[in-house]
Design an enzyme around this catalytic site. Structure first.
Site, PDB file in Angstrom:
ATOM      1  N   ALA A 212       4.280  15.267   9.903  1.00 10.06           N
ATOM      2  CA  ALA A 212       4.971  15.543  11.163  1.00 10.06           C
ATOM      3  C   ALA A 212       3.963  15.839  12.258  1.00 10.06           C
ATOM      4  O   ALA A 212       2.763  15.990  12.004  1.00 10.06           O
ATOM      5  CB  ALA A 212       5.932  16.717  11.007  1.00 10.06           C
ATOM      6  N   ASN A 213       4.441  15.900  13.481  1.00 14.49           N
ATOM      7  CA  ASN A 213       3.664  16.353  14.628  1.00 14.49           C
ATOM      8  C   ASN A 213       4.166  17.716  15.063  1.00 14.49           C
ATOM      9  O   ASN A 213       5.312  18.090  14.801  1.00 14.49           O
ATOM     10  CB  ASN A 213       3.790  15.363  15.793  1.00 14.49           C
ATOM     11  CG  ASN A 213       2.978  14.107  15.550  1.00 14.49           C
ATOM     12  OD1 ASN A 213       1.954  14.149  14.896  1.00 14.49           O
ATOM     13  ND2 ASN A 213       3.461  12.986  16.079  1.00 14.49           N
ATOM     14  N   ARG A 214       3.320  18.455  15.775  1.00 11.76           N
ATOM     15  CA  ARG A 214       3.675  19.808  16.200  1.00 11.76           C
ATOM     16  C   ARG A 214       4.418  19.752  17.533  1.00 11.76           C
ATOM     17  O   ARG A 214       3.832  19.933  18.589  1.00 11.76           O
ATOM     18  CB  ARG A 214       2.422  20.660  16.323  1.00 11.76           C
ATOM     19  CG  ARG A 214       1.652  20.785  15.030  1.00 11.76           C
ATOM     20  CD  ARG A 214       0.466  21.717  15.177  1.00 11.76           C
ATOM     21  NE  ARG A 214      -0.340  21.724  13.968  1.00 11.76           N
ATOM     22  CZ  ARG A 214      -1.305  22.601  13.725  1.00 11.76           C
ATOM     23  NH1 ARG A 214      -1.590  23.529  14.616  1.00 11.76           N
ATOM     24  NH2 ARG A 214      -1.989  22.536  12.603  1.00 11.76           N
ATOM     25  N   SER A 215       5.687  19.506  17.461  1.00  5.04           N
ATOM     26  CA  SER A 215       6.497  19.438  18.673  1.00  5.04           C
ATOM     27  C   SER A 215       7.714  20.317  18.505  1.00  5.04           C
ATOM     28  O   SER A 215       8.411  20.237  17.489  1.00  5.04           O
ATOM     29  CB  SER A 215       6.935  18.003  18.956  1.00  5.04           C
ATOM     30  OG  SER A 215       7.884  17.957  19.992  1.00  5.04           O
TER      31      SER A 215
END
Length: 406
Positions: A212-215
């Protein structure tokens, strides 16, 4: 004057512990001049009494599909047609599933199938139930069918020690969503449709791990709300976030990049598309059906495959929106990377932001944006994400007023 003044609202009270909030909800709706006709399911009566609901609504409470007196004039059809809005609060997982299946074996189900008025649902359930694939499918199908949602929010559950997304929206949030739904479209983007993507994507490695990405989704959700406030009909395609769904728009929940692209293409055609989501560039080529265990041989090698490029796909799509805006989240060479993305991906503008650790953008409350277009770079000051969203909506409205093409 409230948009609810003089409006007739049919309130379907579902069976769940959150039903107690409907008492305050009725009061808030009445304060704003709305007439409220309550319909209580059999399960709702286990949590609140018809006497309490009816007293606050100053109205008869309807409960029975086969009531001899009411059904002499086909009362469920009359109830379905006499109201400006059908509001379901709380909306249980069972009620959502029944509407998807088209069941009409109780009064609430018959009304929901027969009404031509807008339907607004305020879901309330355990987080595991809200996140269950069956509920997610039902939520997405209802959204496609035009049902609007408000919430659920995140917090402590009635079950001891449980928390997460599943709390029914607070009465004032529901009132605001009802007002937005019944307010005629106005503003510089009235009559236009917009798609916004928000949040991360989760690309599964095995049943318990993912890439995942940190959003947080805060910027994307704020942009969707700003476009709504400017009068646009907004479809928000959201990856997994803990934020409540913004009121007054269609929200489609997805997990992976492939699901996000499919949801965006389903929402076409549109006049405006803003791609804010931090989509994972890669996924595991072969997701494991079982949890990957530690072994003496050491960690396994993960073979990665490239995810679809949503911005580039829509930027060159046969049904490309008239205005396409993307984001460039970079840790270095910010402007050169943004200019390259603008050209390669067929966008009209790129919002470039520094996501290096010192930038504080990912998960933070502020953003420093450079708006990159073929005509140059516009430097924006550091703004709260909600203020940045409003400024982008103003830029979009001005651009469309000028009739600027690509």
């Amino acid at each position: 004057m409230s948009a609810l003044s003089g409006k007739r609202i049919l309130l379907v009270v579902g069976g769940g512990i959150a039903a107690y909030k409907c008492l305050d909800l009725v009061r808030r709706l009445k304060e704003r001049g709305a007439g409220v006709t309550p319909v209580m399911t059999q399960a709702a009566a286990e949590f609140v009494t018809a006497l309490s609901v009816g007293a606050l609504a100053a109205s008869k409470v309807y409960t029975d599909l086969f009531d001899r007196e009411d059904e002499q004039d086909v009362g469920h059809i009359r109830l379905a047609r006499e109201h400006d809005l059908v509001l379901v609060a709380p909306a249980t997982a069972d009620r959502m599933a029944r509407l998807v299946a088209g069941l009409a074996d109780d009064l609430a189900g018959a009304i929901l199938l027969a009404t031509r008025a807008p339907i607004l649902m305020a879901p309330a359930m355990n987080p595991a139930m809200w996140d269950n694939p069956a509920t997610r499918r039902n939520r997405d199908r209802l959204t496609e069918d035009g049902v609007r949602f408000v919430g659920p929010g995140s917090g402590e559950m009635a079950e001891r020690g449980e928390s997460g997304v599943g709390r029914m929206a607070e009465p004032l949030e529901i009132v605001a969503a009802a007002e937005a739904l019944l307010t005629p479209a106005a503003g510089p983007l009235a009559g236009l449709s917009a798609i916004v993507t928000s949040g991360p994507t989760h690309e599964p490695i095995d049943p318990v791990r993912y890439i995942a990405n940190r959003s947080s989704g805060r910027q994307g959700h704020a942009i969707a709300a700003a476009l709504r406030d400017f009068g646009a009909r907004v479809t928000l395609v959201s990856g997994p976030v803990t934020l409540p769904d913004p009121a007054g728009m269609s929200v489609r929940h997805v997990e992976t990049a492939a699901e996000m692209l499919a949801a965006v293409e389903t929402a076409l055609p549109a006049d405006i598309a803003v791609f804010v989501a931090a989509v994972a560039d890669w996924r595991v080529a072969g997701e494991s059906a079982k949890k990957i265990k530690k072994t003496a041989e050491g960690p396994p090698a993960l073979v990665l495959a490239e995810n679809p490029d949503i911005l580039a796909t829509i930027g060159h799509h046969a049904r490309r929106p008239g205005l396409v805006v993307g984001f460039a989240a970079e840790t270095d060479d910010l402007l050169s990377n943004a200019r390259s993305k603008l050209e390669r991906k067929g966008a009209d503008a790129i919002l470039a932001n520094d996501v290096s650790p010192q930038g504080g953008v990912m998960g933070g409350g502020e953003n420093t944006i450079r708006l990159v277009t073929p005509g140059g770079v516009e430097e924006w000051p550091t703004l709260a994400k909600e203020a940045a969203a409003a400024r982008l909506a103003e830029w979009i409205a001005a651009r469309l007023r000028r009739g600027s093409g690509r």
